[in-house]
Design a protein around this motif. Structure first.
Motif, PDB file in Angstrom:
ATOM      1  N   ASP A 273      41.321  58.810  66.268  1.00  0.00           N
ATOM      2  CA  ASP A 273      42.079  60.051  66.345  1.00  0.00           C
ATOM      3  C   ASP A 273      41.285  61.185  65.695  1.00  0.00           C
ATOM      4  N   ARG A 274      41.887  62.363  65.584  1.00  0.00           N
ATOM      5  CA  ARG A 274      41.162  63.530  65.091  1.00  0.00           C
ATOM      6  C   ARG A 274      40.731  63.373  63.634  1.00  0.00           C
ATOM      7  N   HIS A 275      41.510  62.662  62.828  1.00  0.00           N
ATOM      8  CA  HIS A 275      41.128  62.451  61.434  1.00  0.00           C
ATOM      9  C   HIS A 275      39.933  61.503  61.330  1.00  0.00           C
ATOM     10  N   CYS A 276      39.970  60.466  62.128  1.00  0.00           N
ATOM     11  CA  CYS A 276      38.858  59.520  62.152  1.00  0.00           C
ATOM     12  C   CYS A 276      37.564  60.221  62.544  1.00  0.00           C
ATOM     13  N   ARG A 277      37.653  61.108  63.518  1.00  0.00           N
ATOM     14  CA  ARG A 277      36.432  61.774  64.011  1.00  0.00           C
ATOM     15  C   ARG A 277      35.855  62.724  62.967  1.00  0.00           C
ATOM     16  N   VAL A 278      36.690  63.411  62.222  1.00  0.00           N
ATOM     17  CA  VAL A 278      36.177  64.274  61.144  1.00  0.00           C
ATOM     18  C   VAL A 278      35.443  63.424  60.113  1.00  0.00           C
ATOM     19  N   PHE A 279      36.023  62.299  59.746  1.00  0.00           N
ATOM     20  CA  PHE A 279      35.380  61.379  58.808  1.00  0.00           C
ATOM     21  C   PHE A 279      34.040  60.901  59.359  1.00  0.00           C
ATOM     22  N   HIS A 280      34.020  60.467  60.610  1.00  0.00           N
ATOM     23  CA  HIS A 280      32.779  59.972  61.213  1.00  0.00           C
ATOM     24  C   HIS A 280      31.716  61.061  61.313  1.00  0.00           C
ATOM     25  N   ARG A 281      32.144  62.289  61.550  1.00  0.00           N
ATOM     26  CA  ARG A 281      31.157  63.361  61.684  1.00  0.00           C
ATOM     27  C   ARG A 281      30.433  63.625  60.362  1.00  0.00           C
ATOM     28  N   LEU A 282      31.077  63.384  59.250  1.00  0.00           N
ATOM     29  CA  LEU A 282      30.411  63.528  57.962  1.00  0.00           C
ATOM     30  C   LEU A 282      29.288  62.506  57.792  1.00  0.00           C
ATOM     31  N   LEU A 283      29.377  61.410  58.518  1.00  0.00           N
ATOM     32  CA  LEU A 283      28.391  60.337  58.419  1.00  0.00           C
ATOM     33  C   LEU A 283      27.229  60.526  59.388  1.00  0.00           C
ATOM     34  N   SER A 284      27.465  61.196  60.497  1.00  0.00           N
ATOM     35  CA  SER A 284      26.414  61.442  61.488  1.00  0.00           C
ATOM     36  C   SER A 284      26.619  62.805  62.127  1.00  0.00           C
ATOM     37  N   ASN A 285      25.560  63.610  62.133  1.00  0.00           N
ATOM     38  CA  ASN A 285      25.632  64.924  62.790  1.00  0.00           C
ATOM     39  C   ASN A 285      25.477  64.818  64.294  1.00  0.00           C
ATOM     40  N   GLN A 286      24.839  63.754  64.768  1.00  0.00           N
ATOM     41  CA  GLN A 286      24.396  63.688  66.156  1.00  0.00           C
ATOM     42  C   GLN A 286      25.209  62.758  67.055  1.00  0.00           C
ATOM     43  N   ALA A 287      25.793  61.703  66.517  1.00  0.00           N
ATOM     44  CA  ALA A 287      26.491  60.724  67.346  1.00  0.00           C
ATOM     45  C   ALA A 287      27.585  61.377  68.179  1.00  0.00           C
ATOM     46  N   TRP A 288      27.734  60.915  69.412  1.00  0.00           N
ATOM     47  CA  TRP A 288      28.848  61.356  70.247  1.00  0.00           C
ATOM     48  C   TRP A 288      30.116  60.641  69.783  1.00  0.00           C
TER      49      TRP A 288
END
Length: 362
Positions: free
Chosen positions: A32-47
């Protein structure tokens, strides 16, 4: 040609869709949107991907913000649609573009009975013409890429040519990329969970798709445990990559810190090393904003359970969050207290090792 050379070739020439490079799989109730914000902090590039959302929910649910709302930080992000009616798919693809998604993906891989009854998911592999019509309709409706996520086959399909014909129909419809889970889906007799593990993996068929359609971006999914392991699929095939991209799902969700490897492994982006604690503190403003909007801390922390996987205190972290983040009054202090348990355990282990070393020297 070495893996590194092929990776450079992929980065230079492709990267137009989530089928190239690295992507985190769409997972219902998880991404969900919260998970994606968390994941984006870990990788700038991953889709990153949304959960699958059905065309019916978007068209008739009368709540686009609920289904499509997301934080701009998660880009590049893909909206995955479930549906089969070309007109509805086109309408919903347009919604996705208007709400700032980077790509539209059609789910042709989910084996759930619930979606089969609505002609959604893996059952659509038996209807290649309809899928192609849906792709063409979405391509006509939006300017962003349109991709398909599918299986290598369903039920009794046993031949590679059926898969190649299916992908060929998508190519003729203008698809920009395909992500292929390298297992068949059994529509009867296996649960969705069993369909993730029981049917045998056949990576060679996915590689053959790339060979048959060298201009098409092709990503591989299924059974790959780490981003490092995924690089094995970027090997030379007569001057071409075996595949263009790799997708991981549950391995990343259960061990999210693996995402910190992606930018350097797949994009040659040298990111300053970040600690798990720095990730937490970077997330604090987002958590505070969510709480101020009436949300609960557990909406976010449920995606963070695996952050300290394999670390001293990791079990204490998971237990504390599980027992306390769900309480109505819980705030960001729950995250801070959970981390303190980890820090204390790390210090305890360090003190023990130091004392042990002194005793050995004595």
């Amino acid at each position: 040609m070495q893996v590194t050379d092929i990776k450079q070739k992929i980065i230079k020439n492709n990267g137009l869709t989530s089928a190239s490079g690295f992507a985190v799989a769409p997972m219902l109730d998880w991404t969900d949107r919260h998970c994606r914000v968390f994941h984006r902090l870990l990788s700038n590039q991953a889709w990153l991907y949304s959960e699958m959302v059905t065309t019916g929910a978007l068209i008739y649910g009368n709540n686009l913000p609920r289904f499509l709302g997301h934080n701009p930080i998660d880009a590049p992000v893909v909206l995955q649609l479930g549906g089969s009616d070309p007109k509805d798919l086109a309408t919903c693809a347009k919604f996705g573009e208007e709400w700032g998604y980077s790509e539209i993906n059609l789910n042709v891989g989910c084996p759930s009975d619930r979606v089969q009854n609505n002609l959604i998911g893996a059952c659509l592999m038996a209807h290649p013409a309809l899928v192609a019509e849906g792709v063409a309709a979405m391509k006509s409706a939006v300017s962003i890429p349109v991709t398909v996520k599918c299986r290598i086959g369903i039920d009794e399909q046993e031949d590679l040519q059926t898969l190649l014909d299916f992908v060929g129909s998508l190519v003729n419809a203008g698809v920009d990329g395909v992500i292929i889970h390298a297992r068949k889906a059994w529509l009867q007799g296996l649960s969705p969970k069993e369909n993730r593990d029981v049917p045998p993996l056949n990576y060679a068929w996915v590689h053959q798709v790339k060979r048959a359609f060298p201009a098409l971006e092709v990503s591989i999914n299924g059974g790959i445990k780490t981003p490092q392991a995924g690089l094995a699929h970027l090997t030379d095939y007569e001057g071409l990559p075996a595949v263009d991209g790799v997708m991981l799902g549950r391995a990343i969700y259960e061990q999210p810190f693996l995402l910190t490897e992606v930018d350097s492994l797949y994009y040659d982006k040298q990111k300053t090393p970040i600690s798990r604690y720095e990730i937490l503190t970077a997330l604090y403003p987002y958590i505070e904003a969510h709480l101020q909007q009436g949300g609960r801390v557990s909406h976010i922390t449920r995606h963070m359970m695996g952050l300290f996987h394999g670390c001293d205190g990791g079990r204490l972290w998971r237990r504390y969050l599980s027992e306390n983040a769900c309480k109505p009054e819980a705030g960001i202090e729950v995250v801070e207290q959970a981390y303190q348990l980890v820090a204390n355990e790390i210090q305890r282990k360090a003190d023990y090792e130091a004392a042990k070393a002194m005793n050995n020297e004595g």
